[in-house]
Write a protein that holds these residues in place. Structure first.
Motif, PDB file in Angstrom:
ATOM      1  N   ILE A 126     -69.072 -26.577   6.302  1.00  8.86           N
ATOM      2  CA  ILE A 126     -67.955 -25.814   6.863  1.00  8.86           C
ATOM      3  C   ILE A 126     -67.146 -25.230   5.713  1.00  8.86           C
ATOM      4  O   ILE A 126     -66.604 -25.956   4.883  1.00  8.86           O
ATOM      5  CB  ILE A 126     -67.052 -26.696   7.749  1.00  8.86           C
ATOM      6  N   ALA A 127     -67.074 -23.908   5.663  1.00  6.06           N
ATOM      7  CA  ALA A 127     -66.355 -23.233   4.585  1.00  6.06           C
ATOM      8  C   ALA A 127     -64.860 -23.498   4.675  1.00  6.06           C
ATOM      9  O   ALA A 127     -64.307 -23.738   5.756  1.00  6.06           O
ATOM     10  CB  ALA A 127     -66.626 -21.731   4.640  1.00  6.06           C
ATOM     11  N   ALA A 128     -64.204 -23.430   3.526  1.00  5.64           N
ATOM     12  CA  ALA A 128     -62.757 -23.671   3.478  1.00  5.64           C
ATOM     13  C   ALA A 128     -62.001 -22.685   4.359  1.00  5.64           C
ATOM     14  O   ALA A 128     -61.016 -23.037   5.012  1.00  5.64           O
ATOM     15  CB  ALA A 128     -62.263 -23.579   2.032  1.00  5.64           C
ATOM     16  N   ARG A 129     -62.472 -21.422   4.396  1.00  5.62           N
ATOM     17  CA  ARG A 129     -61.763 -20.419   5.207  1.00  5.62           C
ATOM     18  C   ARG A 129     -61.865 -20.739   6.691  1.00  5.62           C
ATOM     19  O   ARG A 129     -60.962 -20.421   7.465  1.00  5.62           O
ATOM     20  CB  ARG A 129     -62.303 -19.028   4.912  1.00  5.62           C
ATOM     21  N   THR A 130     -62.945 -21.430   7.135  1.00  2.00           N
ATOM     22  CA  THR A 130     -63.053 -21.807   8.542  1.00  2.00           C
ATOM     23  C   THR A 130     -62.091 -22.944   8.865  1.00  2.00           C
ATOM     24  O   THR A 130     -61.425 -22.937   9.908  1.00  2.00           O
ATOM     25  CB  THR A 130     -64.497 -22.226   8.875  1.00  2.00           C
ATOM     26  N   TRP A 131     -61.995 -23.944   7.962  1.00  2.00           N
ATOM     27  CA  TRP A 131     -61.015 -25.013   8.172  1.00  2.00           C
ATOM     28  C   TRP A 131     -59.611 -24.432   8.221  1.00  2.00           C
ATOM     29  O   TRP A 131     -58.784 -24.843   9.050  1.00  2.00           O
ATOM     30  CB  TRP A 131     -61.107 -26.041   7.043  1.00  2.00           C
ATOM     31  N   LEU A 132     -59.338 -23.469   7.331  1.00  2.00           N
ATOM     32  CA  LEU A 132     -58.017 -22.838   7.316  1.00  2.00           C
ATOM     33  C   LEU A 132     -57.754 -22.087   8.616  1.00  2.00           C
ATOM     34  O   LEU A 132     -56.660 -22.189   9.196  1.00  2.00           O
ATOM     35  CB  LEU A 132     -57.922 -21.871   6.128  1.00  2.00           C
ATOM     36  N   ALA A 133     -58.759 -21.348   9.107  1.00  2.00           N
ATOM     37  CA  ALA A 133     -58.595 -20.606  10.356  1.00  2.00           C
ATOM     38  C   ALA A 133     -58.351 -21.551  11.526  1.00  2.00           C
ATOM     39  O   ALA A 133     -57.516 -21.285  12.398  1.00  2.00           O
ATOM     40  CB  ALA A 133     -59.832 -19.751  10.624  1.00  2.00           C
ATOM     41  N   ILE A 134     -59.079 -22.676  11.541  1.00  2.00           N
ATOM     42  CA  ILE A 134     -58.888 -23.669  12.603  1.00  2.00           C
ATOM     43  C   ILE A 134     -57.471 -24.226  12.563  1.00  2.00           C
ATOM     44  O   ILE A 134     -56.804 -24.354  13.601  1.00  2.00           O
ATOM     45  CB  ILE A 134     -59.922 -24.808  12.461  1.00  2.00           C
ATOM     46  N   ALA A 135     -56.991 -24.559  11.367  1.00  2.00           N
ATOM     47  CA  ALA A 135     -55.648 -25.123  11.232  1.00  2.00           C
ATOM     48  C   ALA A 135     -54.578 -24.126  11.675  1.00  2.00           C
ATOM     49  O   ALA A 135     -53.649 -24.479  12.418  1.00  2.00           O
ATOM     50  CB  ALA A 135     -55.413 -25.546   9.779  1.00  2.00           C
ATOM     51  N   VAL A 136     -54.705 -22.879  11.233  1.00  2.19           N
ATOM     52  CA  VAL A 136     -53.718 -21.854  11.598  1.00  2.19           C
ATOM     53  C   VAL A 136     -53.744 -21.592  13.095  1.00  2.19           C
ATOM     54  O   VAL A 136     -52.688 -21.470  13.741  1.00  2.19           O
ATOM     55  CB  VAL A 136     -53.983 -20.551  10.813  1.00  2.19           C
ATOM     56  N   ALA A 137     -54.951 -21.512  13.678  1.00  2.00           N
ATOM     57  CA  ALA A 137     -55.063 -21.272  15.115  1.00  2.00           C
ATOM     58  C   ALA A 137     -54.448 -22.424  15.905  1.00  2.00           C
ATOM     59  O   ALA A 137     -53.772 -22.206  16.923  1.00  2.00           O
ATOM     60  CB  ALA A 137     -56.528 -21.093  15.505  1.00  2.00           C
ATOM     61  N   LEU A 142     -58.256 -15.660  13.724  1.00  2.00           N
ATOM     62  CA  LEU A 142     -59.566 -15.174  14.167  1.00  2.00           C
ATOM     63  C   LEU A 142     -60.016 -13.962  13.355  1.00  2.00           C
ATOM     64  O   LEU A 142     -61.174 -13.891  12.915  1.00  2.00           O
ATOM     65  CB  LEU A 142     -59.511 -14.810  15.651  1.00  2.00           C
ATOM     66  N   VAL A 143     -59.105 -13.006  13.148  1.00  2.00           N
ATOM     67  CA  VAL A 143     -59.456 -11.803  12.395  1.00  2.00           C
ATOM     68  C   VAL A 143     -59.804 -12.157  10.954  1.00  2.00           C
ATOM     69  O   VAL A 143     -60.796 -11.673  10.390  1.00  2.00           O
ATOM     70  CB  VAL A 143     -58.291 -10.784  12.436  1.00  2.00           C
ATOM     71  N   PHE A 144     -59.011 -13.034  10.345  1.00  2.00           N
ATOM     72  CA  PHE A 144     -59.274 -13.459   8.969  1.00  2.00           C
ATOM     73  C   PHE A 144     -60.654 -14.088   8.851  1.00  2.00           C
ATOM     74  O   PHE A 144     -61.436 -13.747   7.957  1.00  2.00           O
ATOM     75  CB  PHE A 144     -58.195 -14.460   8.538  1.00  2.00           C
ATOM     76  N   ASN A 145     -60.962 -15.009   9.760  1.00  2.00           N
ATOM     77  CA  ASN A 145     -62.250 -15.702   9.684  1.00  2.00           C
ATOM     78  C   ASN A 145     -63.417 -14.731   9.831  1.00  2.00           C
ATOM     79  O   ASN A 145     -64.419 -14.816   9.109  1.00  2.00           O
ATOM     80  CB  ASN A 145     -62.321 -16.780  10.766  1.00  2.00           C
ATOM     81  N   GLU A 146     -63.311 -13.782  10.756  1.00  2.00           N
ATOM     82  CA  GLU A 146     -64.420 -12.849  10.979  1.00  2.00           C
ATOM     83  C   GLU A 146     -64.547 -11.830   9.848  1.00  2.00           C
ATOM     84  O   GLU A 146     -65.653 -11.465   9.454  1.00  2.00           O
ATOM     85  CB  GLU A 146     -64.235 -12.133  12.326  1.00  2.00           C
ATOM     86  N   ALA A 203     -72.761 -21.552   4.667  1.00  2.00           N
ATOM     87  CA  ALA A 203     -71.420 -22.040   4.904  1.00  2.00           C
ATOM     88  C   ALA A 203     -70.766 -21.182   5.965  1.00  2.00           C
ATOM     89  O   ALA A 203     -70.798 -19.961   5.901  1.00  2.00           O
ATOM     90  CB  ALA A 203     -70.611 -21.982   3.615  1.00  2.00           C
ATOM     91  N   VAL A 204     -70.172 -21.824   6.979  1.00  2.00           N
ATOM     92  CA  VAL A 204     -69.615 -21.060   8.098  1.00  2.00           C
ATOM     93  C   VAL A 204     -68.112 -21.302   8.213  1.00  2.00           C
ATOM     94  O   VAL A 204     -67.577 -22.232   7.677  1.00  2.00           O
ATOM     95  CB  VAL A 204     -70.310 -21.461   9.419  1.00  2.00           C
TER      96      VAL A 204
END
Length: 302
Positions: free
Chosen positions: A127-138, A284-288, A301-302
């Motif tokens: 799991i990429a760091a940006r996905t963990w970050l997106a999950i936390a922000v969401a 969501l936009v950041f992650n995509e 890494a996702v």
């Protein structure tokens, strides 16, 4: 139904399909606001039954003479997926009878975190760091959206929120099943299994039936276009999306639900809803966008 027949999509197309699914899921609240007499278990029964009818029709159209064989080929993995769909169908509507829509949705917003943890533990997925970050922000955005509704929670509402917890738990397990076996087993018929199991479980609790013809029409729309069709879309999109990505995109349902209630039922969203929704959209936009720009050698890494 050729869209559902595709064995796999490009990543961008799968994202669009998943967005369509989550958008259709989000109309549940506004449509149920217009029911006349149907409530609780009966709503779940009719919605699940109509969803099963829709999937049967779609399978007959798509598979024709092979539809029955397609269902029988599900095997244990397909049955597990079907049971998870049934848990989601039942827990969502039961929770709505015991607590507010806001409380139900904020509980559901933990799904991306659960899915990411299961994907990491069971699929060994990085799991990429940006996905963990997106999950936390969401997640922060979801809590912010519904903080006003969480201010006064009774014991009965807490029980309803406990039941609502079944939705993200079952959803996370189902996403892992889709990723684990979706490439070798067609799991679209599992949506049919979920609808039938849910309807059978709710039938004795729904008696005596009270739904009017007006209610049956709304529940048919819910079953066909808010449940059956989008769940099939999710199964199709899951073949080309990572597990955490599926769960993140599904948050669009939680984001849009209050907006449709505002436009279609006069429920004006609070400032917290607008601010929290902006956070969810940003995540969501950041992650995509980052996913689109990542090099091919980092695709694992996702």
């Amino acid at each position: 139904m050729s869209l559902l027949a595709s064995s796999s999509f490009s990543h961008n197309r799968a994202v669009l399909v998943m967005i369509c699914a989550a958008t259709l899921w989000s109309i549940a609240g506004v449509l149920t606001r217009h029911l006349e007499v149907a409530r609780g278990f009966e709503v779940t029964f009719w919605r699940s039954l109509f969803a099963a009818v829709f999937v049967v029709g779609a399978l007959l159209w798509q598979k024709r003479g092979r539809a029955v064989a397609n269902v029988l080929a599900l095997g244990p993995v397909g049955l597990l997926s079907g049971l998870m769909w049934a848990v989601m169908f039942c827990c969502f509507m039961i929770a709505l009878t015991m607590t507010t829509v806001a409380n139900t949705l904020v509980v559901m917003s933990i799904s991306p975190l659960l899915t990411a943890l299961l994907a990491w533990a069971l699929l060994r997925q990085k799991i990429a760091a940006r996905t963990w970050l997106a999950i936390a922000v969401a997640f922060v955005g979801m809590v912010w959206m519904f903080v006003r509704g969480m201010a006064h929670v009774s014991a009965g509402q807490l029980l309803g929120m406990g039941i609502a917890l079944g939705v993200p738990l079952a959803s996370s397990i189902n996403v892992i099943v889709l990723k684990k076996a979706g490439a070798r087993v067609d799991l679209i018929p599992a949506v049919l299994v979920g609808g039938l199991v849910s309807a059978l479980l709710m039938l004795p609790l729904s008696l005596p039936m009270q739904a009017s013809a007006h209610d049956i029409g709304i529940l048919a729309i819910l079953g066909f276009f808010q449940l059956g069709f989008p769940c099939m879309l999710m199964v199709a999109a899951s073949r080309s999306l990572a597990a955490p990505e599926i769960a993140l995109l599904a948050l669009i349902e939680v984001l849009l639900g209050p907006i449709w209630a505002w436009l279609g039922a006069g429920e004006v969203p609070a400032n917290e809803t607008l601010a929290g929704g902006a956070l969810v959209v940003a995540a969501l936009v950041f992650n995509e966008l980052v996913a689109l720009r990542r090099p091919a050698n980092q695709a694992s890494a996702v």
